[in-house]
Every structure is written in C-alpha cells, then in structure tokens.
Design a protein around this motif. Structure first.
Motif, PDB file in Angstrom:
ATOM      1  N   ASN A  53       0.906  -0.764   0.223  1.00  0.00           N
ATOM      2  CA  ASN A  53       0.091   0.142   0.002  1.00  0.00           C
ATOM      3  C   ASN A  53       1.315   1.494   0.250  1.00  0.00           C
ATOM      4  N   LEU A  54       1.940   1.423  -0.442  1.00  0.00           N
ATOM      5  CA  LEU A  54       3.128   2.236   0.435  1.00  0.00           C
ATOM      6  C   LEU A  54       3.612   2.360  -2.022  1.00  0.00           C
ATOM      7  N   ALA A  55       3.743   3.570  -2.268  1.00  0.00           N
ATOM      8  CA  ALA A  55       4.415   3.394  -3.171  1.00  0.00           C
ATOM      9  C   ALA A  55       6.281   4.236  -3.209  1.00  0.00           C
ATOM     10  N   PHE A  56       6.705   2.921  -3.204  1.00  0.00           N
ATOM     11  CA  PHE A  56       8.494   2.617  -3.510  1.00  0.00           C
ATOM     12  C   PHE A  56       8.725   3.420  -4.482  1.00  0.00           C
ATOM     13  N   VAL A  57      10.425   4.119  -4.756  1.00  0.00           N
ATOM     14  CA  VAL A  57      10.752   4.281  -5.842  1.00  0.00           C
ATOM     15  C   VAL A  57      11.863   4.162  -5.624  1.00  0.00           C
ATOM     16  N   ALA A  58      12.814   3.531  -6.894  1.00  0.00           N
ATOM     17  CA  ALA A  58      13.996   2.992  -6.340  1.00  0.00           C
ATOM     18  C   ALA A  58      14.407   3.874  -6.916  1.00  0.00           C
ATOM     19  N   GLU A  84       5.674  15.395  15.068  1.00  0.00           N
ATOM     20  CA  GLU A  84       5.489  15.584  13.595  1.00  0.00           C
ATOM     21  C   GLU A  84       7.284  14.274  13.533  1.00  0.00           C
ATOM     22  N   VAL A  85       6.538  13.074  12.127  1.00  0.00           N
ATOM     23  CA  VAL A  85       7.656  12.170  12.326  1.00  0.00           C
ATOM     24  C   VAL A  85       7.721  11.991  10.927  1.00  0.00           C
ATOM     25  N   ARG A  86       9.408  11.961   9.962  1.00  0.00           N
ATOM     26  CA  ARG A  86       9.232  11.290   8.862  1.00  0.00           C
ATOM     27  C   ARG A  86       9.869  10.476   8.469  1.00  0.00           C
ATOM     28  N   ASP A  87       9.179   9.346   8.617  1.00  0.00           N
ATOM     29  CA  ASP A  87       9.739   7.761   7.986  1.00  0.00           C
ATOM     30  C   ASP A  87       9.816   6.940   7.099  1.00  0.00           C
ATOM     31  N   ASN A  88      10.916   7.108   6.944  1.00  0.00           N
ATOM     32  CA  ASN A  88      11.469   6.772   5.425  1.00  0.00           C
ATOM     33  C   ASN A  88      11.535   5.221   5.857  1.00  0.00           C
ATOM     34  N   ILE A  89      11.392   4.406   4.737  1.00  0.00           N
ATOM     35  CA  ILE A  89      10.943   2.929   4.435  1.00  0.00           C
ATOM     36  C   ILE A  89      11.970   2.681   3.370  1.00  0.00           C
ATOM     37  N   LYS A  94      12.880  -5.922  -4.971  1.00  0.00           N
ATOM     38  CA  LYS A  94      11.571  -5.362  -5.561  1.00  0.00           C
ATOM     39  C   LYS A  94      10.458  -6.331  -5.100  1.00  0.00           C
ATOM     40  N   ALA A  95      10.407  -7.680  -4.773  1.00  0.00           N
ATOM     41  CA  ALA A  95       9.401  -7.999  -4.941  1.00  0.00           C
ATOM     42  C   ALA A  95       8.536  -7.780  -3.584  1.00  0.00           C
ATOM     43  N   ASP A  96       9.518  -7.418  -1.996  1.00  0.00           N
ATOM     44  CA  ASP A  96       8.974  -6.559  -1.025  1.00  0.00           C
ATOM     45  C   ASP A  96       7.726  -5.750  -0.996  1.00  0.00           C
ATOM     46  N   SER A  98       5.637  -5.383  -3.594  1.00  0.00           N
ATOM     47  CA  SER A  98       3.903  -5.386  -3.296  1.00  0.00           C
ATOM     48  C   SER A  98       3.705  -6.605  -2.745  1.00  0.00           C
ATOM     49  N   SER A  99       4.464  -7.397  -1.540  1.00  0.00           N
ATOM     50  CA  SER A  99       4.834  -8.849  -0.759  1.00  0.00           C
ATOM     51  C   SER A  99       2.955  -8.065  -0.274  1.00  0.00           C
ATOM     52  N   LYS A 100       2.697  -9.340   0.116  1.00  0.00           N
ATOM     53  CA  LYS A 100       1.414  -9.290   0.417  1.00  0.00           C
ATOM     54  C   LYS A 100       0.623  -9.252   2.031  1.00  0.00           C
ATOM     55  N   SER A 101       1.835  -9.640   2.362  1.00  0.00           N
ATOM     56  CA  SER A 101       2.408 -10.400   4.490  1.00  0.00           C
ATOM     57  C   SER A 101       3.147  -9.260   4.804  1.00  0.00           C
ATOM     58  N   LYS A 102       4.113  -8.490   3.923  1.00  0.00           N
ATOM     59  CA  LYS A 102       4.891  -7.590   4.985  1.00  0.00           C
ATOM     60  C   LYS A 102       4.793  -6.357   5.324  1.00  0.00           C
ATOM     61  N   SER A 103       4.823  -5.871   6.393  1.00  0.00           N
ATOM     62  CA  SER A 103       4.324  -4.536   6.104  1.00  0.00           C
ATOM     63  C   SER A 103       5.662  -3.700   7.344  1.00  0.00           C
ATOM     64  N   TYR A 104       5.320  -2.493   7.383  1.00  0.00           N
ATOM     65  CA  TYR A 104       5.936  -1.681   8.024  1.00  0.00           C
ATOM     66  C   TYR A 104       5.303  -1.651   9.780  1.00  0.00           C
ATOM     67  N   LEU A 105       6.086  -1.287  10.284  1.00  0.00           N
ATOM     68  CA  LEU A 105       5.661  -1.163  12.074  1.00  0.00           C
ATOM     69  C   LEU A 105       6.014   0.074  12.865  1.00  0.00           C
TER      70      LEU A 105
END
Length: 261
Positions: A53-58, A84-89, A94-96, A98-105
């Motif tokens: 659900n995040l937009a990743f940039v290469a 205010e916080v900026r999270d850098n993820i 690359k497969a991660d 679009s992963s269905k199971s991995k998430s940022y916490l």
C-alpha cells in the motif's frame, strides 16, 4: 477488566483485506495505555502499513517510500501539542514492495497530561499523496489502576538485536499487531501483553488472573493463573493457542480477582 478484539484470518482473507486501498492510504493504528513509575499514563501509539500500500521509488540500489506522520493533541478546538515524524522505509528486494504479508511497523510514545482528550492521527504517503486520518478520544488511566490495557502481539521471543527496537522489553521482542489481524497460517499463537500494578492487589489473599476469549457471546477459552505480587509493576504475556480456533472475530478480556473483590 481489560478487553482486546482479535480477528483470526487465513492468509487469503488477510491479503484481500490489505488490498482495500482506493484513494485512501490503507493502514492500521492502535494504542495502549500503561502507567510509569510516577503513575502517569504512557500512551503507546502503534501504526502498521502493508508494503503493497506504499509507493516505493527505486534509488540508490534499493526501493524507498516516505511517510509523513502528524499527531495532534486537541483541547477545546485548539491544538495544545503536536508531533511530526517522517518515516523513511527502505527495502532491497523489489518483490517486497508488493508483498501481501510484509508491512512497516512503528511506535510513538507519549505521556498524557491534562492537555487533551482528543487525538488526531494523520499520515501521508509522500510519493503517492494518499492519506489516512483518525480522530479518537483517549482518557488517562486512573493512578490507582490495577491493570494496563491489553497489547495484542503476533510474536514474542528473546531478541538482543536492534530489530524493531521500540517493541522490546527486557531483551524480548513483543511484536504488536495494530491491525488486530492474526494470520493463523503464520503463527501458532497470539499473545496479550499487560502490566499489573500491585499497589491495589492483596499480597496475602488469593489472586486469580483470568483470560477469557469469546466469539458471538460464547466463551471458547477461560484460563486462570494464580498470581502473587512480587514487585510494584509486573508484565505478563498471556498465550492464546490458535490451531483449534475457528476463523472469525474474538473478544479477549483479562480480569484480576483479588481476595473477596
């Protein structure tokens, strides 16, 4: 009594739920309250975003997303405190992205004072500009509280590394699940972490800690643990076996019965 909802799903149902994005940033937020040594309420605000659900940039040999998080404490229609916080993820595979199971916490921590009872949490994906917003009411725990809130964990294990450092207690990882979604195919247990504040607990009478789990008003688990306070604050992680539970939504509650109370 402390209560927590749990949603037990298969991997297929979990993936379907995490795809409901649209123009809104699909994420999960949950909070729990504990008392510190000065009897002040500590608010742990956890948020979780599926990678897909995040937009990743290469760039720079990897894939990166950025999230701007803003937490406002509101009193009488005025903002009395904000963070205010900026999270850098970043991920290397690359497969991660679009992963269905991995998430940022991540977790933010606050000491609640008399500033506010309403909190507004907002998050914006910098790359896609999709946003999420949640306004909720939080009250301080009474200083004479016996139990904290219940924190739902999908994983509890010894860990001396810095992985998810904000979710460690005494060299143990307590991975929280703000989504309250537990994938039964990925783990055999769910866990409920809580703290007991023994100032209000009898050290001589019989004390029983009760974990009850119900679905559709039917109790499916009812466990008791003898409890005798050994120090002012004690943490407990109560284990819930998942394999024999049907898929669905459950309400978990914990009560402490002390003496004749």
């Amino acid at each position: 009594m402390s209560i927590k909802k749990i949603l037990l799903l298969t991997a297929l149902c979990l993936a379907w739920l995490l795809c409901l994005a649209g123009e809104t940033l699909n994420m999960f937020v949950d909070y729990n309250r504990f008392l510190d040594k000065d009897k002040q309420t500590v608010l742990l605000l956890d948020y979780q975003i599926p990678y897909r659900n995040l937009a990743f940039v290469a760039k720079e040999g990897g894939y990166f997303a950025e999230l701007d998080v803003n937490v406002e404490f509101i009193h009488a229609d005025s903002i009395c405190m904000k963070q205010e916080v900026r999270d850098n993820i970043g991920v290397s595979n690359k497969a991660d992205t679009s992963s269905k199971s991995k998430s940022y916490l991540n977790r933010l921590s606050f000491v609640l004072d008399n500033c506010a009872s309403d909190i507004r949490f907002t998050a914006v994906d910098v790359n896609s500009q999709k946003s999420f917003s949640w306004l909720f009411n939080v009250q301080k725990l009474p200083p004479n509280s016996i139990l904290s809130d219940l924190e739902l964990n999908s994983e509890v294990r010894p860990d001396t590394l810095q992985y998810l450092a904000k979710f460690h207690r005494n060299k143990t990882l307590y991975r929280s699940e703000p989504s309250i979604l537990i994938n039964r195919s990925a783990t055999d247990f769910a866990y409920l972490y809580l703290e007991i504040y023994s100032d209000g607990v009898s050290a001589t009478d019989s004390n029983l800690l009760n974990l009850s789990l119900e679905r559709d008003s039917i109790i499916v688990m009812d466990d008791y643990l003898d409890y005798s306070p050994k120090k002012a604050v004690e943490g407990f992680s109560l284990k819930i076996p998942l394999k024999e539970l049907s898929l669905g939504k459950y309400n978990g509650s914990v009560t402490l019965q002390s003496g004749e109370k």
